[in-house]
Write an enzyme that holds these catalytic residues in place. Structure first.
Site, short mmCIF file in Angstrom:
data_model
loop_
_atom_site.label_atom_id
_atom_site.label_comp_id
_atom_site.label_asym_id
_atom_site.label_seq_id
_atom_site.Cartn_x
_atom_site.Cartn_y
_atom_site.Cartn_z
N LYS A 102 0.56 -1.38 -0.63
CA LYS A 102 -0.02 -0.25 -0.01
C LYS A 102 1.40 1.50 -0.17
CE LYS A 102 -4.45 -1.64 1.86
NZ LYS A 102 -4.03 -2.89 1.98
N GLU A 124 -10.45 7.17 4.25
CA GLU A 124 -10.57 6.62 5.24
C GLU A 124 -10.40 5.13 4.95
OE1 GLU A 124 -12.04 6.93 1.77
OE2 GLU A 124 -11.20 4.78 1.45
N SER A 389 1.59 -9.87 -0.61
CA SER A 389 1.16 -8.43 -1.09
C SER A 389 1.67 -7.90 0.66
CB SER A 389 -0.03 -8.22 -1.05
OG SER A 389 -0.94 -8.25 -0.88
C1 LIG Z 1 -5.03 -3.62 1.41
C2 LIG Z 1 -4.23 -4.93 1.57
C3 LIG Z 1 -4.71 -5.49 0.31
C4 LIG Z 1 -6.41 -5.91 -0.59
O1 LIG Z 1 -6.24 -4.10 -1.47
P1 LIG Z 1 -5.87 -4.24 -2.88
O2 LIG Z 1 -6.26 -3.26 -3.56
O3 LIG Z 1 -6.51 -5.16 -3.69
O4 LIG Z 1 -4.27 -4.46 -3.47
C5 LIG Z 1 -3.85 -6.87 -0.35
N1 LIG Z 1 -3.40 -7.73 0.80
C6 LIG Z 1 -2.37 -6.22 1.60
C7 LIG Z 1 -1.14 -7.42 2.64
C8 LIG Z 1 -3.39 -5.33 1.90
O5 LIG Z 1 -2.88 -4.74 3.29
#
Ligand SMILES: *Cc1c(COP(=O)(O)O)cnc(C)c1O
Length: 419
Positions: A102, A124, A389
Protein backbone atom coordinates in the site's frame (compact mmCIF):
# COMPACT_ATOMS: atom_id res chain seq x y z
CA UNK A 1 0.76 -21.09 -24.27
CA UNK A 2 -2.81 -21.32 -25.46
CA UNK A 3 -4.33 -17.88 -25.28
CA UNK A 4 -7.85 -17.58 -23.90
CA UNK A 5 -8.23 -14.01 -25.19
CA UNK A 6 -8.19 -12.39 -28.62
CA UNK A 7 -7.16 -8.84 -27.91
CA UNK A 8 -3.66 -7.54 -28.49
CA UNK A 9 -2.17 -5.86 -25.43
CA UNK A 10 0.71 -3.94 -27.00
CA UNK A 11 -1.03 -0.59 -26.68
CA UNK A 12 -3.36 -1.54 -23.84
CA UNK A 13 -1.77 0.63 -21.14
CA UNK A 14 -1.98 3.66 -23.43
CA UNK A 15 -5.53 2.91 -24.55
CA UNK A 16 -6.95 2.41 -21.05
CA UNK A 17 -8.29 4.28 -19.32
CA UNK A 18 -9.74 6.59 -21.97
CA UNK A 19 -9.54 10.36 -21.38
CA UNK A 20 -12.80 10.24 -19.41
CA UNK A 21 -11.52 7.42 -17.23
CA UNK A 22 -13.31 4.45 -18.79
CA UNK A 23 -12.05 0.89 -18.92
CA UNK A 24 -14.48 -0.56 -21.44
CA UNK A 25 -17.92 -0.43 -19.80
CA UNK A 26 -16.50 0.46 -16.39
CA UNK A 27 -14.81 3.31 -14.53
CA UNK A 28 -15.68 6.98 -14.96
CA UNK A 29 -16.41 9.48 -12.21
CA UNK A 30 -19.92 9.81 -10.75
CA UNK A 31 -19.35 12.72 -8.43
CA UNK A 32 -21.51 15.23 -6.59
CA UNK A 33 -21.35 18.55 -8.51
CA UNK A 34 -19.30 20.21 -5.77
CA UNK A 35 -16.48 17.71 -6.20
CA UNK A 36 -16.25 17.76 -10.00
CA UNK A 37 -13.72 20.64 -10.04
CA UNK A 38 -11.61 18.99 -7.33
CA UNK A 39 -11.21 15.75 -9.26
CA UNK A 40 -10.60 17.68 -12.47
CA UNK A 41 -7.79 19.52 -10.71
CA UNK A 42 -6.25 16.22 -9.55
CA UNK A 43 -6.58 14.76 -13.06
CA UNK A 44 -4.94 17.70 -14.75
CA UNK A 45 -2.18 18.01 -12.19
CA UNK A 46 -1.39 14.32 -12.43
CA UNK A 47 -1.34 14.37 -16.22
CA UNK A 48 1.42 17.00 -16.26
CA UNK A 49 3.30 16.07 -13.09
CA UNK A 50 3.59 12.36 -13.85
CA UNK A 51 5.72 13.13 -16.90
CA UNK A 52 8.04 15.56 -15.17
CA UNK A 53 11.59 14.30 -14.75
CA UNK A 54 11.75 15.84 -11.28
CA UNK A 55 8.66 13.99 -10.07
CA UNK A 56 9.88 10.70 -11.49
CA UNK A 57 13.37 10.97 -10.05
CA UNK A 58 12.06 12.03 -6.65
CA UNK A 59 9.66 9.09 -6.56
CA UNK A 60 12.51 6.75 -7.52
CA UNK A 61 14.67 8.12 -4.71
CA UNK A 62 11.86 7.71 -2.18
CA UNK A 63 11.30 4.14 -3.28
CA UNK A 64 14.96 3.28 -2.91
CA UNK A 65 15.94 5.18 0.25
CA UNK A 66 12.72 5.29 2.25
CA UNK A 67 10.72 2.25 1.16
CA UNK A 68 13.64 -0.12 0.61
CA UNK A 69 12.84 -0.95 -3.02
CA UNK A 70 13.39 -3.00 -5.02
CA UNK A 71 11.84 -5.66 -2.81
CA UNK A 72 13.35 -9.11 -3.43
CA UNK A 73 12.01 -11.90 -5.61
CA UNK A 74 12.27 -15.16 -3.69
CA UNK A 75 12.15 -18.75 -4.91
CA UNK A 76 10.12 -20.66 -2.30
CA UNK A 77 11.81 -24.01 -2.92
CA UNK A 78 10.72 -25.87 0.21
CA UNK A 79 7.12 -24.79 -0.17
CA UNK A 80 7.17 -25.76 -3.86
CA UNK A 81 8.50 -29.22 -3.04
CA UNK A 82 5.38 -29.99 -0.97
CA UNK A 83 3.10 -29.82 -3.97
CA UNK A 84 4.99 -31.48 -6.81
CA UNK A 85 7.09 -29.86 -9.50
CA UNK A 86 5.60 -26.38 -9.87
CA UNK A 87 8.08 -23.75 -8.71
CA UNK A 88 6.58 -20.94 -6.63
CA UNK A 89 8.27 -17.54 -6.60
CA UNK A 90 7.27 -14.73 -4.24
CA UNK A 91 7.49 -11.00 -4.89
CA UNK A 92 8.26 -9.82 -1.37
CA UNK A 93 6.05 -6.76 -0.92
CA UNK A 94 5.93 -7.77 2.74
CA UNK A 95 9.46 -6.33 2.92
CA UNK A 96 8.35 -2.95 1.60
CA UNK A 97 8.45 -0.31 4.39
CA UNK A 98 5.35 -0.58 6.63
CA UNK A 99 4.99 -4.21 5.56
CA UNK A 100 2.77 -4.08 2.49
CA UNK A 101 2.39 -2.81 -1.05
CA UNK A 102 0.00 0.00 0.00
CA UNK A 103 2.86 2.41 0.66
CA UNK A 104 3.71 2.29 -3.07
CA UNK A 105 0.61 4.29 -3.97
CA UNK A 106 0.48 6.33 -0.76
CA UNK A 107 3.96 7.75 -1.38
CA UNK A 108 2.91 8.53 -4.97
CA UNK A 109 -0.25 10.27 -3.75
CA UNK A 110 1.75 12.17 -1.11
CA UNK A 111 4.29 13.35 -3.67
CA UNK A 112 1.50 14.47 -5.98
CA UNK A 113 -0.08 16.39 -3.09
CA UNK A 114 3.24 18.10 -2.45
CA UNK A 115 3.56 19.16 -6.10
CA UNK A 116 -0.02 20.43 -6.01
CA UNK A 117 0.74 22.48 -2.89
CA UNK A 118 -1.80 20.64 -0.71
CA UNK A 119 -1.45 20.83 3.06
CA UNK A 120 -3.50 17.81 4.06
CA UNK A 121 -4.13 14.20 3.02
CA UNK A 122 -7.62 12.81 3.68
CA UNK A 123 -8.71 9.18 3.61
CA UNK A 124 -10.96 6.60 5.15
CA UNK A 125 -9.76 3.28 6.47
CA UNK A 126 -11.42 0.02 7.47
CA UNK A 127 -8.82 -2.30 8.96
CA UNK A 128 -6.44 0.62 9.27
CA UNK A 129 -3.84 -0.55 6.74
CA UNK A 130 -4.47 2.28 4.32
CA UNK A 131 -4.66 4.76 7.18
CA UNK A 132 -1.24 3.67 8.44
CA UNK A 133 0.34 3.83 4.98
CA UNK A 134 -1.11 7.27 4.31
CA UNK A 135 -0.14 8.55 7.77
CA UNK A 136 3.40 7.39 6.96
CA UNK A 137 3.37 9.35 3.70
CA UNK A 138 1.97 12.43 5.46
CA UNK A 139 4.75 12.30 8.08
CA UNK A 140 7.35 11.93 5.33
CA UNK A 141 6.04 14.91 3.36
CA UNK A 142 5.32 17.02 6.43
CA UNK A 143 1.60 17.50 5.77
CA UNK A 144 -1.47 16.90 7.92
CA UNK A 145 -3.46 13.69 7.67
CA UNK A 146 -7.14 13.11 8.52
CA UNK A 147 -8.18 9.49 8.69
CA UNK A 148 -11.91 8.78 8.92
CA UNK A 149 -12.65 5.49 10.65
CA UNK A 150 -15.81 3.80 11.91
CA UNK A 151 -16.03 3.53 15.69
CA UNK A 152 -16.40 -0.24 15.48
CA UNK A 153 -13.19 -0.47 13.46
CA UNK A 154 -11.35 1.89 15.81
CA UNK A 155 -12.05 -0.53 18.64
CA UNK A 156 -11.14 -3.62 16.62
CA UNK A 157 -7.94 -2.22 15.13
CA UNK A 158 -6.35 -0.61 18.17
CA UNK A 159 -2.70 -1.24 17.14
CA UNK A 160 -3.22 0.48 13.77
CA UNK A 161 -4.99 3.40 15.46
CA UNK A 162 -1.95 3.77 17.74
CA UNK A 163 0.38 3.65 14.73
CA UNK A 164 -1.55 6.37 12.92
CA UNK A 165 -1.49 8.59 16.00
CA UNK A 166 2.24 8.04 16.55
CA UNK A 167 2.77 9.07 12.94
CA UNK A 168 0.89 12.29 13.61
CA UNK A 169 -2.40 11.57 11.87
CA UNK A 170 -5.77 12.65 13.23
CA UNK A 171 -8.14 9.69 13.51
CA UNK A 172 -11.71 10.95 13.15
CA UNK A 173 -14.31 8.54 14.58
CA UNK A 174 -17.45 7.95 12.51
CA UNK A 175 -20.35 7.05 14.76
CA UNK A 176 -23.41 6.66 12.55
CA UNK A 177 -24.90 3.64 10.78
CA UNK A 178 -22.91 0.44 11.19
CA UNK A 179 -19.87 2.54 12.19
CA UNK A 180 -17.59 0.74 9.73
CA UNK A 181 -15.93 1.31 6.34
CA UNK A 182 -18.97 2.36 4.30
CA UNK A 183 -19.86 5.17 6.71
CA UNK A 184 -16.19 6.17 6.89
CA UNK A 185 -16.09 6.53 3.07
CA UNK A 186 -19.11 8.86 3.16
CA UNK A 187 -17.70 10.90 6.03
CA UNK A 188 -14.31 11.25 4.33
CA UNK A 189 -16.00 12.47 1.15
CA UNK A 190 -17.96 15.03 3.18
CA UNK A 191 -14.81 16.16 4.96
CA UNK A 192 -13.00 16.49 1.65
CA UNK A 193 -15.86 18.52 0.15
CA UNK A 194 -15.34 21.13 2.86
CA UNK A 195 -11.64 21.65 2.23
CA UNK A 196 -10.68 20.41 -1.20
CA UNK A 197 -8.77 23.60 -1.93
CA UNK A 198 -6.14 22.75 0.68
CA UNK A 199 -6.51 18.99 0.88
CA UNK A 200 -6.40 15.95 -1.37
CA UNK A 201 -8.43 12.78 -1.02
CA UNK A 202 -6.21 9.71 -1.21
CA UNK A 203 -7.96 6.52 -2.20
CA UNK A 204 -6.53 3.28 -0.86
CA UNK A 205 -6.91 0.93 -3.81
CA UNK A 206 -7.39 0.86 -7.59
CA UNK A 207 -11.00 1.97 -7.06
CA UNK A 208 -12.94 5.22 -6.86
CA UNK A 209 -13.61 7.90 -9.45
CA UNK A 210 -11.16 8.71 -12.26
CA UNK A 211 -8.21 9.40 -12.12
CA UNK A 212 -7.61 7.18 -9.07
CA UNK A 213 -7.78 3.72 -10.68
CA UNK A 214 -5.25 4.92 -13.27
CA UNK A 215 -2.95 6.67 -10.77
CA UNK A 216 -2.96 3.73 -8.39
CA UNK A 217 -2.09 1.39 -11.28
CA UNK A 218 0.77 3.65 -12.32
CA UNK A 219 2.13 3.86 -8.77
CA UNK A 220 1.82 0.10 -8.18
CA UNK A 221 3.26 -0.95 -11.53
CA UNK A 222 6.73 -0.80 -10.01
CA UNK A 223 5.92 -4.18 -8.42
CA UNK A 224 5.35 -5.88 -11.77
CA UNK A 225 8.23 -4.14 -13.53
CA UNK A 226 10.69 -5.15 -10.82
CA UNK A 227 9.35 -8.69 -10.58
CA UNK A 228 9.59 -9.25 -14.32
CA UNK A 229 13.21 -8.15 -14.49
CA UNK A 230 14.10 -10.12 -11.36
CA UNK A 231 12.40 -13.23 -12.68
CA UNK A 232 14.28 -13.01 -15.96
CA UNK A 233 17.56 -12.48 -14.14
CA UNK A 234 16.94 -15.39 -11.80
CA UNK A 235 15.61 -17.97 -14.25
CA UNK A 236 16.28 -16.69 -17.78
CA UNK A 237 12.58 -16.97 -18.66
CA UNK A 238 9.24 -15.47 -17.67
CA UNK A 239 6.87 -17.20 -15.22
CA UNK A 240 4.03 -19.24 -16.76
CA UNK A 241 1.55 -17.56 -14.48
CA UNK A 242 1.21 -14.52 -12.26
CA UNK A 243 -1.12 -14.62 -9.24
CA UNK A 244 -2.34 -11.88 -6.90
CA UNK A 245 -5.13 -11.36 -4.39
CA UNK A 246 -7.90 -8.93 -5.33
CA UNK A 247 -9.65 -6.73 -2.79
CA UNK A 248 -10.02 -3.40 -4.53
CA UNK A 249 -7.29 -4.59 -6.85
CA UNK A 250 -4.21 -2.41 -6.31
CA UNK A 251 -1.55 -5.05 -5.62
CA UNK A 252 -3.01 -7.17 -8.40
CA UNK A 253 -3.08 -4.47 -11.07
CA UNK A 254 0.45 -3.45 -10.07
CA UNK A 255 1.91 -6.84 -10.84
CA UNK A 256 -0.47 -7.72 -13.71
CA UNK A 257 0.14 -4.56 -15.72
CA UNK A 258 3.76 -5.51 -16.45
CA UNK A 259 2.70 -8.91 -17.85
CA UNK A 260 -0.44 -8.12 -19.88
CA UNK A 261 1.45 -8.18 -23.17
CA UNK A 262 3.47 -11.30 -22.34
CA UNK A 263 2.57 -14.96 -22.90
CA UNK A 264 1.76 -15.39 -19.23
CA UNK A 265 -1.45 -16.64 -17.66
CA UNK A 266 -2.79 -14.16 -15.10
CA UNK A 267 -4.98 -15.01 -12.10
CA UNK A 268 -6.78 -12.64 -9.73
CA UNK A 269 -7.90 -14.31 -6.51
CA UNK A 270 -10.98 -13.15 -4.62
CA UNK A 271 -12.09 -14.07 -1.11
CA UNK A 272 -14.68 -16.87 -0.96
CA UNK A 273 -14.78 -16.51 2.82
CA UNK A 274 -17.15 -19.03 4.41
CA UNK A 275 -18.92 -19.90 1.17
CA UNK A 276 -21.10 -18.76 -1.71
CA UNK A 277 -24.03 -17.18 0.22
CA UNK A 278 -24.61 -13.44 0.11
CA UNK A 279 -22.71 -11.93 3.03
CA UNK A 280 -20.39 -14.93 3.40
CA UNK A 281 -17.73 -13.83 0.92
CA UNK A 282 -16.22 -10.87 -0.89
CA UNK A 283 -16.04 -12.42 -4.36
CA UNK A 284 -17.30 -9.35 -6.23
CA UNK A 285 -16.27 -10.42 -9.73
CA UNK A 286 -17.37 -14.00 -9.20
CA UNK A 287 -20.89 -13.15 -8.03
CA UNK A 288 -21.36 -9.43 -8.71
CA UNK A 289 -23.29 -7.38 -11.24
CA UNK A 290 -22.59 -4.15 -13.03
CA UNK A 291 -23.37 -1.09 -10.95
CA UNK A 292 -22.25 2.24 -9.55
CA UNK A 293 -21.03 2.80 -6.03
CA UNK A 294 -18.47 5.08 -4.36
CA UNK A 295 -18.54 7.25 -7.51
CA UNK A 296 -17.35 4.68 -10.07
CA UNK A 297 -18.88 1.99 -12.23
CA UNK A 298 -17.75 -1.59 -11.90
CA UNK A 299 -18.92 -5.02 -10.88
CA UNK A 300 -20.37 -5.03 -7.40
CA UNK A 301 -22.18 -7.20 -4.89
CA UNK A 302 -25.65 -5.85 -4.25
CA UNK A 303 -28.28 -6.70 -1.70
CA UNK A 304 -31.93 -7.10 -2.69
CA UNK A 305 -32.44 -3.33 -2.62
CA UNK A 306 -29.54 -2.74 -4.98
CA UNK A 307 -27.37 -1.34 -2.19
CA UNK A 308 -23.78 -2.51 -1.60
CA UNK A 309 -24.10 -5.93 0.00
CA UNK A 310 -22.50 -6.96 3.29
CA UNK A 311 -19.26 -8.80 2.62
CA UNK A 312 -17.07 -11.09 4.65
CA UNK A 313 -13.55 -12.46 4.47
CA UNK A 314 -11.07 -13.56 7.11
CA UNK A 315 -8.74 -11.08 5.37
CA UNK A 316 -10.08 -7.65 6.22
CA UNK A 317 -8.21 -6.07 3.29
CA UNK A 318 -10.26 -8.15 0.85
CA UNK A 319 -13.76 -7.43 2.15
CA UNK A 320 -14.90 -4.76 -0.27
CA UNK A 321 -18.20 -5.25 -2.17
CA UNK A 322 -16.79 -4.08 -5.50
CA UNK A 323 -13.54 -4.14 -7.43
CA UNK A 324 -11.43 -1.71 -9.44
CA UNK A 325 -13.00 -0.99 -12.83
CA UNK A 326 -9.92 -2.19 -14.70
CA UNK A 327 -10.30 -5.67 -13.23
CA UNK A 328 -13.92 -5.78 -14.42
CA UNK A 329 -12.65 -4.82 -17.88
CA UNK A 330 -9.81 -7.36 -17.89
CA UNK A 331 -12.39 -9.97 -16.98
CA UNK A 332 -14.55 -8.91 -19.97
CA UNK A 333 -11.51 -9.08 -22.24
CA UNK A 334 -10.72 -12.56 -20.96
CA UNK A 335 -7.15 -11.52 -20.23
CA UNK A 336 -7.24 -12.25 -16.50
CA UNK A 337 -8.89 -15.29 -14.94
CA UNK A 338 -10.66 -14.39 -11.69
CA UNK A 339 -11.16 -17.20 -9.24
CA UNK A 340 -11.51 -17.48 -5.47
CA UNK A 341 -10.27 -19.32 -2.41
CA UNK A 342 -11.95 -19.88 0.96
CA UNK A 343 -10.84 -18.78 4.43
CA UNK A 344 -9.66 -22.33 5.15
CA UNK A 345 -7.54 -22.54 2.00
CA UNK A 346 -5.97 -19.17 2.83
CA UNK A 347 -5.25 -20.31 6.39
CA UNK A 348 -3.61 -23.49 5.13
CA UNK A 349 -1.35 -21.43 2.86
CA UNK A 350 -0.62 -19.06 5.75
CA UNK A 351 0.56 -21.81 8.08
CA UNK A 352 2.54 -23.61 5.36
CA UNK A 353 4.50 -20.51 4.43
CA UNK A 354 5.28 -19.82 8.10
CA UNK A 355 6.43 -23.34 8.78
CA UNK A 356 8.25 -24.20 5.57
CA UNK A 357 9.78 -20.89 4.53
CA UNK A 358 10.03 -18.75 7.66
CA UNK A 359 7.74 -16.07 6.24
CA UNK A 360 4.55 -14.96 8.02
CA UNK A 361 2.30 -13.65 5.24
CA UNK A 362 -0.72 -11.34 5.46
CA UNK A 363 -4.05 -13.17 5.21
CA UNK A 364 -4.79 -11.24 2.00
CA UNK A 365 -1.54 -12.46 0.44
CA UNK A 366 -2.31 -15.96 1.72
CA UNK A 367 -5.23 -16.03 -0.73
CA UNK A 368 -2.86 -15.60 -3.68
CA UNK A 369 -0.54 -18.20 -2.19
CA UNK A 370 -3.42 -20.65 -1.69
CA UNK A 371 -4.26 -20.33 -5.36
CA UNK A 372 -0.62 -21.00 -6.30
CA UNK A 373 -0.85 -24.16 -4.21
CA UNK A 374 -4.01 -25.18 -6.08
CA UNK A 375 -2.31 -24.52 -9.43
CA UNK A 376 0.70 -26.58 -8.29
CA UNK A 377 -1.45 -29.49 -7.13
CA UNK A 378 -3.28 -29.50 -10.45
CA UNK A 379 0.08 -29.28 -12.29
CA UNK A 380 -1.30 -26.41 -14.36
CA UNK A 381 1.99 -24.48 -14.67
CA UNK A 382 5.73 -25.03 -14.18
CA UNK A 383 6.64 -21.70 -12.59
CA UNK A 384 4.31 -19.22 -10.92
CA UNK A 385 4.93 -15.75 -9.56
CA UNK A 386 2.87 -14.78 -6.51
CA UNK A 387 2.58 -11.22 -5.30
CA UNK A 388 3.11 -11.57 -1.55
CA UNK A 389 1.40 -8.26 -0.91
CA UNK A 390 2.11 -7.94 2.82
CA UNK A 391 3.35 -9.42 6.06
CA UNK A 392 1.14 -11.13 8.58
CA UNK A 393 2.10 -9.55 11.90
CA UNK A 394 -1.20 -7.68 11.88
CA UNK A 395 -3.12 -10.99 11.61
CA UNK A 396 -1.15 -13.10 14.05
CA UNK A 397 -3.08 -12.45 17.27
CA UNK A 398 -6.43 -13.10 15.60
CA UNK A 399 -5.24 -16.29 13.94
CA UNK A 400 -3.62 -17.75 17.04
CA UNK A 401 -6.64 -16.95 19.18
CA UNK A 402 -9.03 -18.60 16.74
CA UNK A 403 -6.98 -21.34 15.06
CA UNK A 404 -3.94 -21.90 17.28
CA UNK A 405 -0.63 -22.78 15.71
CA UNK A 406 -2.12 -24.54 12.75
CA UNK A 407 -1.80 -28.26 13.57
CA UNK A 408 -5.09 -28.95 11.82
CA UNK A 409 -4.05 -27.01 8.73
CA UNK A 410 -0.53 -28.37 8.48
CA UNK A 411 -1.75 -31.98 8.28
CA UNK A 412 -2.23 -33.40 4.79
CA UNK A 413 -5.34 -31.79 3.42
CA UNK A 414 -7.05 -34.39 1.32
CA UNK A 415 -5.39 -37.40 2.82
CA UNK A 416 -3.43 -37.97 -0.38
CA UNK A 417 -0.30 -36.05 0.31
CA UNK A 418 2.28 -35.75 3.05
CA UNK A 419 3.56 -32.43 4.22
C1 LIG B 1 -5.15 -3.91 1.52
C2 LIG B 1 -4.41 -5.13 1.21
C3 LIG B 1 -4.76 -5.97 0.12
C4 LIG B 1 -5.97 -5.75 -0.72
O1 LIG B 1 -5.99 -4.55 -1.41
P1 LIG B 1 -5.76 -4.47 -2.97
O2 LIG B 1 -6.03 -3.05 -3.29
O3 LIG B 1 -6.71 -5.41 -3.63
O4 LIG B 1 -4.36 -4.85 -3.23
C5 LIG B 1 -3.97 -7.07 -0.15
N1 LIG B 1 -2.89 -7.37 0.61
C6 LIG B 1 -2.53 -6.60 1.67
C7 LIG B 1 -1.34 -7.00 2.46
C8 LIG B 1 -3.27 -5.47 2.01
O5 LIG B 1 -2.91 -4.73 3.06
Amino acid sequence: MKKNYDADFKTYLKDYPTADGRFGQYGGAYLPDELVPAFKEISEAYRTICHSAKFISELRRIRRDFQGRPTPLYHAERLSRLFGTTQIYLKREDLNHTGAHKLNHCMGEGLLAKYMGKKKLICETGAGQHGVALATAAAYFGVECDVYMGEVDIEKQAPNVSRMKLLGAKVIPVGHGLKTLKEAVDAAFEGYMKEYKDAIYCIGSAVGPHPFPMMIRDFQMVVGVEAKEQFLNMTGILPDAVIASVGGGSNAIGVFSAFLDEPVEIYGVEAMGRGAGLGDNAASITFGKKGIMHAFESIMLKDKNGEPAPVYSIASGLDYPSVGPEHAHLKDLGRVVYDSVTDDEALTAFYKLCRHEGIIPALESSHALAYAIRVAEEKRHDAVLVNLSGRGDKDMDYIIENYGYGEKFLKNQNGNRLS
